[in-house]
Design a protein around this motif. Sequence first.
Motif, PDB file in Angstrom:
ATOM      1  N   LYS A   1     -12.506   2.883   8.375  1.00 42.05           N
ATOM      2  CA  LYS A   1     -11.745   3.188   7.149  1.00 42.05           C
ATOM      3  C   LYS A   1     -10.981   1.976   6.638  1.00 42.05           C
ATOM      4  O   LYS A   1     -10.877   1.754   5.435  1.00 42.05           O
ATOM      5  CB  LYS A   1     -10.757   4.328   7.414  1.00 42.05           C
ATOM      6  N   ALA A   2     -10.419   1.210   7.569  1.00 40.60           N
ATOM      7  CA  ALA A   2      -9.597   0.067   7.162  1.00 40.60           C
ATOM      8  C   ALA A   2     -10.448  -1.063   6.582  1.00 40.60           C
ATOM      9  O   ALA A   2      -9.933  -1.940   5.897  1.00 40.60           O
ATOM     10  CB  ALA A   2      -8.782  -0.429   8.352  1.00 40.60           C
TER      11      ALA A   2
ATOM     12  N   LEU B   1       0.518   0.473  -4.578  1.00 37.02           N
ATOM     13  CA  LEU B   1       0.357   1.629  -3.683  1.00 37.02           C
ATOM     14  C   LEU B   1      -0.877   1.470  -2.806  1.00 37.02           C
ATOM     15  O   LEU B   1      -0.802   1.555  -1.582  1.00 37.02           O
ATOM     16  CB  LEU B   1       0.265   2.912  -4.504  1.00 37.02           C
ATOM     17  N   PHE B   2      -2.027   1.222  -3.441  1.00 34.37           N
ATOM     18  CA  PHE B   2      -3.264   1.200  -2.654  1.00 34.37           C
ATOM     19  C   PHE B   2      -3.341  -0.032  -1.754  1.00 34.37           C
ATOM     20  O   PHE B   2      -3.819   0.045  -0.629  1.00 34.37           O
ATOM     21  CB  PHE B   2      -4.479   1.329  -3.574  1.00 34.37           C
TER      22      PHE B   2
ATOM     23  N   GLY C   1      -0.818  -1.413  -0.444  1.00 34.84           N
ATOM     24  CA  GLY C   1       0.112  -1.089   0.645  1.00 34.84           C
ATOM     25  C   GLY C   1      -0.518  -0.161   1.674  1.00 34.84           C
ATOM     26  O   GLY C   1      -0.366  -0.350   2.877  1.00 34.84           O
ATOM     27  N   ILE C   2      -1.249   0.830   1.185  1.00 35.33           N
ATOM     28  CA  ILE C   2      -1.900   1.778   2.093  1.00 35.33           C
ATOM     29  C   ILE C   2      -2.886   1.039   3.003  1.00 35.33           C
ATOM     30  O   ILE C   2      -3.023   1.351   4.178  1.00 35.33           O
ATOM     31  CB  ILE C   2      -2.623   2.879   1.282  1.00 35.33           C
ATOM     32  N   TYR C   3      -3.539   0.000   2.452  1.00 38.64           N
ATOM     33  CA  TYR C   3      -4.503  -0.750   3.262  1.00 38.64           C
ATOM     34  C   TYR C   3      -3.845  -1.898   4.023  1.00 38.64           C
ATOM     35  O   TYR C   3      -4.527  -2.745   4.588  1.00 38.64           O
ATOM     36  CB  TYR C   3      -5.651  -1.261   2.384  1.00 38.64           C
TER      37      TYR C   3
END
Lengths: 246, 370
Positions: free
Chosen positions: A78-79, A102-103, A105-107
């Motif tokens: 996923k990462a 946001l995205f 940061g999520i990754y």
Amino acid sequence: MDSSIVISVNKLVKKFGNFVANDNLTFEVGSGEIFGFLGANGAGKTTAIRILCGLLEPTSGDIIVAGFNGYTQRDKIKANIGYMSQKFSLYEDLTVWENIRLFAGIYGVSRKLIQERANLLIENLGLEDYRNRPVADLPLGWKQKLAFSVAMIHKPTIIFLDEPTGGVDPITRRRFWEMIYEAADAGTTVFVTTHYMDEAEYCNRISIMVDGKIVALDTPSALKAEYNAESMDEVFVKLARNSQRV
Amino acid sequence: MKRSNNSIWGFIRKEFFHIFRDKKTLLLIFGLPVAQLLLFGFVVTNEIKDAKIAVFDQSKDYLSLQLVNKLVSSGYFILSDNLSNASQIDEVLKAGKAQLVVSIQPNFAAEFQKQGVASVQLNADASEPNTASILTAYASAIISDFAAENSGMPQQTLVSVQSRMLYNPDLKSVFMFVPGTMALILMLITAMMTSISIAREKEMGTMEVLLVSPLKPWQIVLGKVFPYIGLGFANALLIIILGYFVFMLPMRGSMVLLLLVTLLFIILALSLGILISTVSKTQQVAMFLSMFALLLPTILLSGFIFPIENMPVPLQWLSLIMPPRWFISALKTIMIKGEGLAFVYKEILVMLGMTIAFLSLSIKKFKIRL
């Protein structure tokens, strides 16, 4: 195994109860390749993509995605991949900048890198005036391009595009494909599903799924020669016509 | 670890943006509690205050005048009319000029002193049965009180009943409505809002993107519900403050305990909201489920408006599984009775158990969906 292979699938089977969604899939995708994943609705494409993205565990078979095991290292998979779906997948009430932050940061992209990449991305897309405006204000074509760029913000090894050009006009589709080529040239593997057969011609190689099986896998020109067809459209219809599930 | 912390904070921040940019919802979240509380506090009330009565006094002697004075000075009644003949009784009731008519027999004082018995008739407008029975009960109580005072003889009855209304001597219905409204609002804000906001992500397709991301499912859920814990808590404080200053609700117990119980209930409501969102694909479905599964039972079965003791036994059992019932009961015990942990531990345990049950059920559902 060849180090330039980023997706390696061997005898993948996925069953839901008695229903066999993916029946013995075997294929490899190379680094920087644009791989078209075709099939009629219900052929089992979505299930295969979910397995490749680490969302589903396969029933049996070997899966290596971006160097990670499809059973035990799904978090690592996923990462290291990017994903963009047919549904427009950014937050409309957040600004362009906030969506990127946001995205990224999520990754797990660092704060400094987020700034850098966001600036570059906004500049490349010519979105300077929209930086602090909600995404809802953007025209659809731009939204789609932005969604693609955001899906690439963490520089994934592979990007999965699930019917990325659904409901988009031909000109925007063409521009979108230019972005796909740029990404592939930069070394990202592109795994794309589509229902547009003209788009299938743009891929390096394509596989066609019918009833959970891969029935054809080659370059577009080789497939056209093999099936004695003028276009990919013809190839697809010849193959999909025999489907039991439609 | 640091990396995953960063990403979840970014995710929580985004959720706050969603809430604060949606002005209509925000207005709803903070306007609703105030409006509801004021409505329930002032409009929906079953107390008797200044009920209009008419008197048909056929005696007009010193004793009958004293009786009328006693009724009026009780504060429950105001005299709207003095009637001169019996046919007017029907008239004033029908015209709504009075809700209750007190008729006093001729020669009231004389009969009372001679025989020790005199009669007073009460006619009430029973088109509103509850009000009618409360009015007649109040009036009868005052009248028998009056009879006892004036009989001059020692109390005729051997047992004299003296009732004291503990904890709420004025029988203010606000004491019931504030805790009830608090349960209702918290259910609405936390459970309904979370279920809708999770369903929205599904509908928009962003949930898919989140699931493919390195965020773990529990992080997604936590990120979605975290802001609503804060909002719910702010709301609870608002209601307590309003209750205290506007409705003079007592705050006899420990504030810390009250807030802890409230927090527990918020988390319970959130876990219900999560459960609802796992079974609803769209915002509409989430909303209807919340309405029917949360709102109606909260109002009808939690003891908020209708006393649980008066329900048929099967419904009483049903009320046992209503989360608000336990919260309301704990609230009343702490705020109004001023008791501590020893008297609300049962409520706390039940709510804890429900939270765990709902959460584990949601996790199971969430996994199946994947």
